[in-house]
Scaffold this active site. Structure first.
Site, mmCIF file in Angstrom:
data_model
loop_
_atom_site.group_PDB
_atom_site.id
_atom_site.type_symbol
_atom_site.label_atom_id
_atom_site.label_comp_id
_atom_site.label_asym_id
_atom_site.label_seq_id
_atom_site.Cartn_x
_atom_site.Cartn_y
_atom_site.Cartn_z
ATOM 1 N N ASP A 1 -4.113 -5.715 8.277
ATOM 2 C CA ASP A 1 -2.885 -5.874 7.333
ATOM 3 C C ASP A 1 -2.833 -7.344 6.779
ATOM 4 O OD1 ASP A 1 -1.931 -3.406 7.990
ATOM 5 O OD2 ASP A 1 -0.287 -4.026 9.234
ATOM 6 N N ASP B 1 5.848 6.785 5.324
ATOM 7 C CA ASP B 1 6.589 5.783 6.438
ATOM 8 C C ASP B 1 8.175 6.080 6.650
ATOM 9 O OD1 ASP B 1 4.240 4.521 6.396
ATOM 10 O OD2 ASP B 1 4.758 3.541 4.705
#
Length: 482
Positions: free
Chosen positions: A240, A361
């Site tokens: 990330d 998500d």
């Protein structure tokens, strides 16, 4: 004296040769100009259509057909879609006839009938009891053909599409294929099929192409062919990116980021050297900004390793998707776009079959967008089914409340999605121990051994960086037998 009649409709089982691909692309362009078929108003570049048609051969849950005219040249095509999971309103026993067309220069020769009859026969063989189809009201010839072949017009959508500044109505048709299901909404699933005609035989593997970046293989088949007794799960170590560095967020909060490395490329090499076969890269700044913000770091990762990379974060238009696919990214992840611009997802999935995946998500089951900053009313299963229909190759599901917390995956939500879909589901959010991976593997082994879906892998981040899980041990668990 006339030549032999070579009319034939057949399912395409392998990549089309150069001649067939060329004549099919010509037919598609003519059909699009004639009536905006295939969801295109104007013909795209030939390369886009060629990738679309060849990709259909390897798309889970789809069967691709062509029809040939008197000289044997391909002049039309059609797609059958089979849902992967059953619900009351979307039973597994329903199939859908998608985007069938014949070029205008080859019409009125019975080729449309030949094509649709072949698709109906395949749907019956495949175990479908109900076959659905929808056409815009401008395609009256198609509507008449469906009625001639036993379809019933059961509904009309007043705003099916916009064309030339006008609303076009959509006509919905259905046909009962089996007397075992007199009710079109019946949702009992048929007994599992056996042998080569069974459900597991429906999906074709994607062959590697040395002339283009190698797409990431279906997660369910990540390394070696999986036997029914040994489903293999791919490990996706997460990188990330925030301001050029490797970080991990807790519950999706940018203000609660754990900094791990200033050298993402070195981290990618370390994962490759440890035996990983994939990388999962997310541009966190890009996800919030709506455009790529860590391009230099992503490019460095691509140069540092030959591992297939799936990339998400800030990809909101065709130009940015194309940029990264051409740069060497194997698959792109569309998250916010899946909710706010489903047309983009559909267009991208057509242009790059097998290389578009949806990132879903959710907070407590409700889909979040804009880098998890906004929560919609859409549920994860609703969006997942829409994305499957749009043609994505896989779904990554993250329960945000567990992400970065090391408390375990939300297995119930994840497995529920995997049971509904005909495309793989990649689990994400919350892995903290080897026990969490073992629990995921156990649930994967318990899923029905059918379809192209199921659990395909898992994204792991903080637990790897903190040393709570060793890469070798993780790979052994995910590759191991049930």
């Amino acid at each position: 004296m006339s030549g032999p009649t070579l009319r034939e409709a057949s399912r395409v089982e392998s990549t089309l040769d150069e001649v067939d691909l060329s004549t099919l692309t010509d037919a598609a362009c003519a059909a699009i100009l004639d009536g905006a078929t295939l969801d295109w108003t104007y013909p795209p570049e030939r390369g886009v259509l060629e990738r679309y048609f060849n990709g259909l051969v390897h798309t889970p849950g789809r069967a691709f057909f062509v029809v040939r005219g008197d000289e044997g040249a391909v002049c039309g095509a059609g797609i059958l879609a089979f849902p992967g999971g059953g619900t009351t309103l979307r039973p597994k026993t329903r199939a859908k006839l998608l985007r069938a067309f014949v070029a205008p220069y080859a019409r009125n020769k019975g080729l449309g009938t030949l094509l649709v009859e072949e698709m109906i026969a395949t749907a019956c063989t495949r175990g479908a009891q109900v076959l659905d189809c929808e056409v815009p009201e401008t395609c009256q010839a198609a509507a008449h053909l469906l009625e001639k072949l036993g379809f019933q017009h059961f509904g009309t959508h007043p705003c099916y599409q916009r064309l030339g500044g006008k609303n076009i109505q959509g006509l919905y048709f259905t046909r009962i294929l089996s007397p075992a299901s007199a009710d079109p909404l019946a949702h009992e699933e048929p007994a599992p099929e056996a042998g080569p005609e069974g459900e597991a035989a429906f999906t074709l593997p994607t062959p590697p192409s040395p002339k283009s970046p190698v797409p990431m293989s279906d997660p369910a088949q990540a390394a070696a062919p999986a036997s029914p007794e040994r489903p293999r799960l791919a490990l996706y170590p997460a990188i990330d990116l925030k301001e050029g560095a490797c970080v991990r967020l807790r519950q999706g909060e940018m203000s609660d980021a754990l900094h791990y490395s200033d050298d993402p490329a070195a981290q990618a090499r370390a994962f490759a050297q440890a035996g990983c076969r994939h990388l999962h890269v997310v541009d966190l700044d890009g996800a919030f900004a709506g455009q790529s913000a860590n391009g230099a770091a992503v490019e460095a990762i691509l140069k540092a390793t030959s591992l297939p990379v799936q990339l998400g974060g800030g990809l909101r238009d065709m130009r940015s998707i194309e940029r990264w696919l051409e740069a060497g990214v194997s698959r792109v992840i569309l998250g916010s776009a899946a909710v706010k611009d489903p047309g983009l997802v559909r267009q991208a999935a057509r242009a790059w079959p097998g290389r578009i995946i949806a990132g879903i998500d959710a907070r407590h089951g409700r889909v979040a967008t804009e880098g998890w900053a906004e929560v919609s009313e859409l549920t994860a299963p609703e969006l997942a089914l829409r994305m499957e229909d749009a043609g994505v190759a896989a779904v990554i599901f993250t329960e945000i409340t567990r992400d970065g917390m090391l408390e375990g995956l939300d297995l119930d939500q994840t497995v529920d999605l995997a049971a509904r879909l005909n495309i793989p589901v990649i689990a994400s959010g919350g892995v903290g121990t080897l026990a969490h991976l073992r629990a995921l593997k156990e649930r994967a082994c318990a899923l029905p051994k059918s379809g192209a879906g199921g659990l395909g892998g898992v994204v792991v981040g903080r637990a790897l960086y903190d040393g709570r899980i060793g890469l070798k041990e993780a790979l052994d668990v995910l590759d191991g037998p049930c």
